[in-house]
Design an enzyme around this catalytic site. Structure first.
Site, PDB file in Angstrom:
ATOM      1  N   LYS A  51       1.325   0.529  -0.132  1.00  0.00           N
ATOM      2  CA  LYS A  51       1.178   1.040  -1.291  1.00  0.00           C
ATOM      3  C   LYS A  51       1.907  -0.864  -1.760  1.00  0.00           C
ATOM      4  CE  LYS A  51       1.439   6.033  -1.020  1.00  0.00           C
ATOM      5  NZ  LYS A  51       2.329   6.565  -0.946  1.00  0.00           N
ATOM      6  N   GLN A  95       9.049   8.726  -1.313  1.00  0.00           N
ATOM      7  CA  GLN A  95       7.621   8.937  -0.204  1.00  0.00           C
ATOM      8  C   GLN A  95       7.822   9.731   0.679  1.00  0.00           C
ATOM      9  OE1 GLN A  95       5.069   6.506   0.537  1.00  0.00           O
ATOM     10  NE2 GLN A  95       4.766   7.935   1.952  1.00  0.00           N
ATOM     11  N   ASP A 118       3.056   9.888  -8.567  1.00  0.00           N
ATOM     12  CA  ASP A 118       2.925  10.631  -8.073  1.00  0.00           C
ATOM     13  C   ASP A 118       2.278  11.106  -9.107  1.00  0.00           C
ATOM     14  OD1 ASP A 118       1.853   9.676  -4.940  1.00  0.00           O
ATOM     15  OD2 ASP A 118       4.648  10.235  -4.354  1.00  0.00           O
TER      16      ASP A 118
END
Ligand code: NAP
Length: 281
Positions: A51, A95, A118
């Site tokens: 990422k 994460q 996200d």
């Protein structure tokens, strides 16, 4: 025909790179993403590295906030709250999975919805339902981009999703409904799913079992998107028996090289989307 997520991801990243350069010129600010990782799960470390490399490629700044697995839920949430208040940070990614013992929902809901790149906070998931401006979950959004790129019609089509998680199936159901598809969602209590998959024009599978889906379960000409990532002694694959299915499908996405690269591209897209929102662009 193969749904080439890798090629589409590269195209999107190149478009975002160009857009980021212009945004930096226009605002004098550089979009910035904070990636929060708790513990030392090796798979998560690789995802975070990928990422960060993708951010660098398009010109987004990224910072890693690495926290030991020994921190408490309160300390993690305090860290996320600090990042919410940092005006130089436009996006925050926590994460997942968090190490055992953490309350993921509570932590995700600590992220300011405007910075939740996200799209997994309860506010963003809820706004997807009500069709308000929101940041949508990266993997389902990537699936929709892939279908759009190949001009796959969804209006009035029967789409079957095999997954009902918040990460994949539930947001995808909403996105497909918004595209006027008729949606069936299958899960581990659905029993024999073949009667559903046999009728489907479009199947999106995300179970995580090698050879879960095969050509006897689909109709000729179906579109199949394989979201699953299975790593076992035989290597990396998805749910589909790709070689055996590819001639029966009109389109099928491979693993690797299908939805995976698009998930990262959608994270970058969400970061730019919210940077623009935060700067009234
Ligand atoms: P998950 O929460 O474990 O979801 C698996 C889903 O499959 C659940 O809804 C489960 O039903 C359903 N299922 C299990 N066995 C089934 C069966 N026999 N028949 C029908 N449905 C069945 O996992 P997830 O986080 O959503 O991820 C799913 C897969 O997608 C994993 O392989 C993951 O690695 C992959 N993934 C890939 C990306 C990407 O970027 N490509 C991103 C996210 C996830 P229940 O709800 O009843 O348990």
């Amino acid at each position: 025909m193969i749904l080439d997520g890798k090629a589409l991801s590269q195209k999107i990243k190149d478009e975002l790179k160009f857009e980021t350069e212009n945004l930096i010129k226009q605002t004098g600010k550089t979009p910035k993403l904070a990636v929060v990782i708790v513990g030392d799960n090796p798979a998560s470390q690789i995802y975070v590295k990928n990422k960060k490399n993708a951010c660098k490629y398009i010109g987004i700044e990224s910072v890693s906030v690495e926290l030991p697995a020994t921190i408490t839920q309160e300390e993690l949430e305090a860290k996320l709250t600090n990042l919410n208040g940092d005006e130089t940070i436009n996006g925050i990614l926590l994460q997942l999975p968090l190490p055992k013992g953490f309350n993921e929902r509570s932590a995700l809901n600590c992220i300011d919805p405007i910075k939740d790149v996200d799209g997994l906070s309860s506010v963003n998931l809820g706004k997807l339902l009500t069709k308000e401006w929101c940041l949508t979950a990266c993997t389902p959004t990537g699936v929709m981009e892939l279908l759009k790129e190949y001009n796959i019609a969804l209006e009035g089509k029967h789409a079957v999703i095999i997954n009902r998680s918040l990460l994949v199936g539930k947001p995808l159901e909403q996105l497909l409904l918004s595209a006027n598809a008729t949606v069936t969602v299958c899960h581990s209590h659905s029993g024999d799913i073949t009667p559903y998959t046999k009728k489907a024009d479009v199947i999106i599978t995300a179970v995580g079992k090698r050879n879960f889906l095969n050509s006897t379960m689909i109709k000729k000409g179906a579109v199949v998107v394989d979201v699953a990532i299975v790593r076992d002694e035989q290597g990396l694959c998805g749910d589909c028996n790709f070689e055996e299915m590819k001639n029966k499908c009109s389109y099928i996405s491979p693993v690797p090289g299908g939805v995976g690269p698009l998930t990262i591209a959608m994270l970058l897209k969400n970061t730019i989307k919210t940077f623009k929102k935060q700067n009234n662009i």
